[in-house]
Each structure stands twice: as structure tokens, then as C-alpha cells.
Scaffold this motif. Sequence first.
Motif, PDB file in Angstrom:
ATOM      1  N   VAL A 330     -16.811  -0.471 -40.748  1.00 11.76           N
ATOM      2  CA  VAL A 330     -15.656  -0.795 -40.088  1.00 11.76           C
ATOM      3  C   VAL A 330     -14.883   0.399 -39.528  1.00 11.76           C
ATOM      4  CG1 VAL A 330     -13.432  -2.254 -40.558  1.00 11.76           C
ATOM      5  CG2 VAL A 330     -15.617  -2.977 -41.332  1.00 11.76           C
ATOM      6  N   PHE A 331     -14.417   1.175 -40.194  1.00  9.95           N
ATOM      7  CA  PHE A 331     -13.611   2.231 -39.599  1.00  9.95           C
ATOM      8  C   PHE A 331     -14.518   3.747 -39.674  1.00  9.95           C
ATOM      9  CE2 PHE A 331     -10.291   0.209 -38.778  1.00  9.95           C
ATOM     10  CZ  PHE A 331      -9.396  -0.398 -39.973  1.00  9.95           C
TER      11      PHE A 331
ATOM     12  N   GLU B  58      -5.734  -8.824 -40.661  1.00 12.04           N
ATOM     13  CA  GLU B  58      -6.477  -7.897 -41.568  1.00 12.04           C
ATOM     14  C   GLU B  58      -7.911  -7.610 -40.954  1.00 12.04           C
ATOM     15  OE1 GLU B  58      -5.206 -10.989 -42.604  1.00 12.04           O
ATOM     16  OE2 GLU B  58      -3.281  -9.802 -43.329  1.00 12.04           O
ATOM     17  N   PRO B  59      -8.408  -6.389 -41.125  1.00 13.20           N
ATOM     18  CA  PRO B  59      -7.973  -5.285 -41.849  1.00 13.20           C
ATOM     19  C   PRO B  59      -6.673  -4.503 -41.548  1.00 13.20           C
ATOM     20  CG  PRO B  59      -9.450  -4.674 -40.498  1.00 13.20           C
ATOM     21  CD  PRO B  59      -9.595  -6.045 -40.146  1.00 13.20           C
ATOM     22  N   MET B  63      -5.488  -2.928 -45.046  1.00  7.58           N
ATOM     23  CA  MET B  63      -6.936  -2.136 -45.755  1.00  7.58           C
ATOM     24  C   MET B  63      -6.877  -0.807 -44.571  1.00  7.58           C
ATOM     25  SD  MET B  63      -8.896  -5.742 -45.430  1.00  7.58           S
ATOM     26  CE  MET B  63     -10.649  -4.581 -45.686  1.00  7.58           C
ATOM     27  N   ALA B  64      -6.057  -0.296 -44.080  1.00 11.19           N
ATOM     28  CA  ALA B  64      -6.003   1.058 -43.404  1.00 11.19           C
ATOM     29  C   ALA B  64      -5.295   1.931 -44.248  1.00 11.19           C
ATOM     30  CB  ALA B  64      -5.457   0.824 -42.065  1.00 11.19           C
ATOM     31  N   TYR B 296     -10.888  -5.052 -36.543  1.00 13.30           N
ATOM     32  CA  TYR B 296      -9.803  -4.221 -36.490  1.00 13.30           C
ATOM     33  C   TYR B 296      -8.616  -4.740 -36.887  1.00 13.30           C
ATOM     34  CZ  TYR B 296     -13.796  -0.796 -35.800  1.00 13.30           C
ATOM     35  OH  TYR B 296     -14.763  -0.148 -36.034  1.00 13.30           O
ATOM     36  N   ILE B 326     -10.814   4.337 -46.601  1.00 11.90           N
ATOM     37  CA  ILE B 326      -9.953   3.171 -46.695  1.00 11.90           C
ATOM     38  C   ILE B 326     -10.472   1.976 -47.267  1.00 11.90           C
ATOM     39  CG2 ILE B 326      -8.290   4.134 -45.119  1.00 11.90           C
ATOM     40  CD1 ILE B 326      -9.878   2.343 -43.056  1.00 11.90           C
ATOM     41  N   ALA B 327      -9.781   1.044 -47.555  1.00 10.57           N
ATOM     42  CA  ALA B 327     -10.385  -0.120 -48.341  1.00 10.57           C
ATOM     43  C   ALA B 327     -11.246  -0.813 -47.365  1.00 10.57           C
ATOM     44  CB  ALA B 327      -9.156  -1.143 -48.740  1.00 10.57           C
ATOM     45  N   ALA B 328     -11.032  -0.863 -45.950  1.00 11.82           N
ATOM     46  CA  ALA B 328     -11.970  -1.553 -44.987  1.00 11.82           C
ATOM     47  C   ALA B 328     -13.049  -0.860 -44.959  1.00 11.82           C
ATOM     48  CB  ALA B 328     -11.283  -1.761 -43.658  1.00 11.82           C
ATOM     49  N   ARG B 329     -14.179  -1.337 -45.494  1.00 10.42           N
ATOM     50  CA  ARG B 329     -15.438  -0.610 -45.419  1.00 10.42           C
ATOM     51  C   ARG B 329     -16.483  -1.595 -45.634  1.00 10.42           C
ATOM     52  NH1 ARG B 329     -17.708  -1.238 -50.286  1.00 10.42           N
ATOM     53  NH2 ARG B 329     -16.554  -0.687 -52.219  1.00 10.42           N
TER      54      ARG B 329
END
Lengths: 331, 331
Positions: A330-331, B58-59, B63-64, B296, B326-329
Motif C-alpha cells: 500500500v505504501f 482510510e487508510p 493508518m499513515a 490511499y 505504518i499500519a497500512a500494509r
Amino acid sequence: MKKFVNDPKAFVPDMLRGIALANPDTLTYLPEFNLIMRSDSPSQNKVSVIQGSGSGHEPAHVMAVGKGMLDGACPGDVFAAPPTDYIVEATRRLASDKGVLLLVNNYTGDKMAFEMAAEFATAEGIHVRTLFINDDIAVEDSLYTIGRRGVAGNFFVMKAVGAAAEAGADLDEVERIGKKVNAATRTMGVALSACTPPAKGTPLFEIAEDEMEVGIGIHGEPGRRREKIKPAAEIVEEVVEALISDLPYEDGDDVALMVNGLGGTPISELYILFGNAHERLAKHGIKVTSSYVGEYCTALDMVGMSITLVKLDSEIESLLAAPAQIAARVF
Amino acid sequence: MKKFVNDPKAFVPDMLRGIALANPDTLTYLPEFNLIMRSDSPSQNKVSVIQGSGSGHEPAHVMAVGKGMLDGACPGDVFAAPPTDYIVEATRRLASDKGVLLLVNNYTGDKMAFEMAAEFATAEGIHVRTLFINDDIAVEDSLYTIGRRGVAGNFFVMKAVGAAAEAGADLDEVERIGKKVNAATRTMGVALSACTPPAKGTPLFEIAEDEMEVGIGIHGEPGRRREKIKPAAEIVEEVVEALISDLPYEDGDDVALMVNGLGGTPISELYILFGNAHERLAKHGIKVTSSYVGEYCTALDMVGMSITLVKLDSEIESLLAAPAQIAARVF
């Protein structure tokens, strides 16, 4: 049909071309075989791991190609097994002295295609084995399956097998790990909507505005039953209870918990479900030590989710924690 | 309403609790302020970076939060600016000797809340600045905005600013970078469906089965016009031409290209759009050197997408490539 598509018949090649263009340094794309492979594979010092399946489940499996996971993926058309000759070609191109492991979700069409491809490859002198994944507890046998279906739990098999192969394990060892993780993994899904294959243009089934399908398959196959939509925590309760009674999981177990979106479900809702599942497991004394929330194995644009549990031991835990570098990020 | 929710009024806290439970080692959650912060922040040796906005994207932004991006996020309710006292509290808890930068997408409600919060925090002796993001070229002024709206391009500002702060840059420098990246970034979106806020329970607007909204906002605000759905490549052509004529981008430019899903769009379709955008840019001699495909900045369950271009130079490129955790994965 509300989709971003060009020619619906070119849905898969259009998507694969996009994936290749987004990962020019790490992936090689061979359009004539729907083949996405690591640009630095094969290495003769590691077992090559390949998975194929129908398309429409992205990020599975084409976006799981990369260091630490798959060496290659050879998808078929939407919800259709890859042709045998695609699998043979993928096996040829990724043949390694240490052998090739073909991962296959347990559907009749895929099973036939991969077993035949393995025979052809063996006849050419390639050392190849197949490993079947069947984590979905919803139903025994189904529209396209004898036995249980392979769904999002597949991710954990790819991850563990990929890590073992990357670390230099031999084919026996990589196969052992794949079977072990599959045996420790259970999944069940729930759909709030159907999905629409681009070439069909209409939803695969009808479902009323206040209904959900419990135990849905990732091709829209029926599950256990149709019922009225309930609050998230109640849906989670039903799924989690079914999962933990199947393995069974016990008080004191450590688990990996995955909440997987089926394509049309927002991340926000997946985290609501994750929180409810985490709390439900805590009531049983089951501890979540690894968390996975997002899209891992989808069903086109289906609004729905699945929950996967993996019973962990130190070996599985360290394989899941090993680094992987793949297209799906995602990132 | 086809959603996984419990009490719709608890949508945001239910989601935030799930995010906190999934990231127990890295995130701290303070329910009374909707605050998600890095467990290891603040550090007095770095500028703290905070973003808030309505939820439902979200994210972005909760989540960033993590090493290399945000120190904290204080969301409001769905599509509603965070209350001023939440922002003040976040700023207090993350106050650093090197200062605090508040990132704000340019919507009137958010702008007012953050500017007021910055005044309160300043009065308490905290060194704080606000930086507004307005990458959406679709419309000047709109339902909730004076000037342009801030949308998915916000990611690039968070990423660059976060990397600079992590590297120890002072507040002037971090702010300079944020403004520079915002000035180099342009976004436009297209929706095929509306979205349904959980507490409302019905779609925010009507759109016919064969229609799309060009220039959609991430709260369902109208864009440039409503028209018949076209093939993906034609939709992309219109959006890309609008983007490159706005900055303007020139032959020989290197760009980051993002195709962002708005919540209900499958990954497969995002890659089809990415491939089409990549090819369209190539026709102009514009080279994609960084690729971002996924979710995103979403609009709940909206079926739709946005395309973002960032004009790169070596400074922006290296900030975007810096590590972030970060949380967003996905994997």
C-alpha cells in the motif's frame, strides 16, 4: 456494469500489463503465457515456487510474486484455471536444480490442469511437485470442488513456503512447511453482494438488500446458508466459532488473524470486523500475535470478507515474519 | 445498507479500536480524542507531524501513523472535521521542542478547526504551524471548499514531510518540503457509484447505471460533469490530459503516478487504469519513475478512482523512497 474496463475479454492481459508497468525493475511479464515472474528468477540455489489460479482474486497471486514469496504466477482468465501449457511454460522458465513447487488452491479445474502440467514437466526432466491448499471450512465439496476449497489462507502458505525457499531449504523441506501451514490454517467468508465478471456483465447471483451469504466461495459459489444481515460482531461470532471448533484451537494458543476484503469492502469495515474478531478470540483465551487486515484474496468486486486463523508455533511465526518484497504494497 | 457495522454511530471508534488492536506494539490509541499516535512519539529531536480530517478516507490518515510518516492522526466522525479540542489535545500530546506541523486537507470545516486549534496550542507555548493541501484540480471552490480540495495527493505530502522530519529537519525545512510537494502534485477522480455513510444508511447521491461523475470529490461532492461511462482508456485520457495541462508537466519530466481506489474498486481494475495512464503519459514523453496503485484515500464504499501525478526532482524522489513503517500494509 459499473467497471473500469476496456475490452472485457482483455481484462486479464490489461491488468497484467499494468502490474508489469508498475514494477519494471523486479517483474518480467510474458503476455503469451499470462506469466508474471521475478526478473531475477530462477536461481539454481533455491526451490522455485509458482502459483496459478483463475484471475479476479488479486492481489492473489500475481501480486505475490517477488523476493521471499512466489517466483512466478500464471493466472487463467477470470475465475478459470490457467491452461495446462501456461503452467508447463512457467515451470520450464522457472526450473531450478533444487526443484519446483506448484501451489494450487483446491478446485477441480485447477487441480486437473496443474497435475497434468506437473506430469509434462516431469517428463521433461524437471523436478516438480504440487501442493494443494484447502483452508475454507464452509463446505465439503462444492460447485467446483471435491473436498474443501482453497481461499485467503493461501497467503500464509505462499508466505511460509516462500521464506523457506528463500532461505535455501530443499524441496522436501519446502513441501513439509507448506503442508504444515495449510494444516494449521482455517478460513470462512461472508458475502453481502454478488460479483460481476467483466465478460458476463451481470452479477453471478441474486441476493436481497437485507441478506448475506454465510460461507461464500471466492467465485460466488454458495456457502452454508443465506440469512438476514446481522451486526458485524454477530457475524464475526458465527465465523470465529466455526473456525476455532474446526481445527480445534485451544485456550492459550497463539494465532495469526487475517480479515480479508473480497474486493468491494472498505478498509474501515475490515478493521471493525478485526476488532470484533480479536475480542471474540480473547474470550476463548486465544491470543492474536500477528495481524493481517486488507485485501489478500478477492472475488472481483464482491462486498464481503473472510476471516482466517493460523495456529502458530515458533517455526511458522518466524517464516511469516521473514522479509518479502512484492508488488502488493500500500505504501 | 450493505455494510459490516455494529452501531452506525460507533463506526469510527469501532474502526479505531480495530486499528489499535492490529498494531499493539507501534500505536497508542486514546479513544476520548479519536487519537492514534506512534507509541514512541513525541521525540524532542524531531518535528511532530499530525493530520486529521473526517473519517471514511482510510487508510488516510489513521493508518499513515508510524515511523517515517505521521506521529499522530485525530480523525473526526465520518466526513466531518475533527473537533477543535481533539486537535488541541493531539498537539499537546505530541508537542516537541522542534515544533509541530499540522497537515490539513483544504476543506472549510477542517481549515477552521485546525486554525483555531493552532491558535490555542500557540497560546499554550507550543510551536505549531498548519500546512494546507489542495491537489484536486477538478473544481475551484465546491460544496465544502473555498479553493481547491485536498485528496489522495495528500499521501505524497505526508510521505515527504514525514521523511524529512524523521531525518531531523527543522520546522522551516519540513514546512518548505510540504509546500513544495503540494505544489508539484495534481489529482482528479472519477466515480461510478455514490457512497453510503453508515449513520445515513442511504447513498449520498443518485447516479444512473450507465453514468459516471468526472471530477468527483471524496465526500461525494459534484465534480466537473456527469457523463456516460466510457472505456477505461478513454476515462484515463481525459483525466491525464486535465492533470498534465494544469501543472503543466512537460516532455522529459519524471513523475510519480498514483492510481487510487475510492473504496469499492477492485485492485484488478486499478491496474488496468494504471497501465492506460502509463501509456498515455509515455505519449507525452513523461516518464513514470515511481508507481503507486491501491487505496490511499477513499470515500467509504464508493466505486471510483483518482489519478495523481507528482512532478519529481531528486529531492522529492529521495524523500518518497525513504523507509516508512505504518499500519497500512498489504503483506
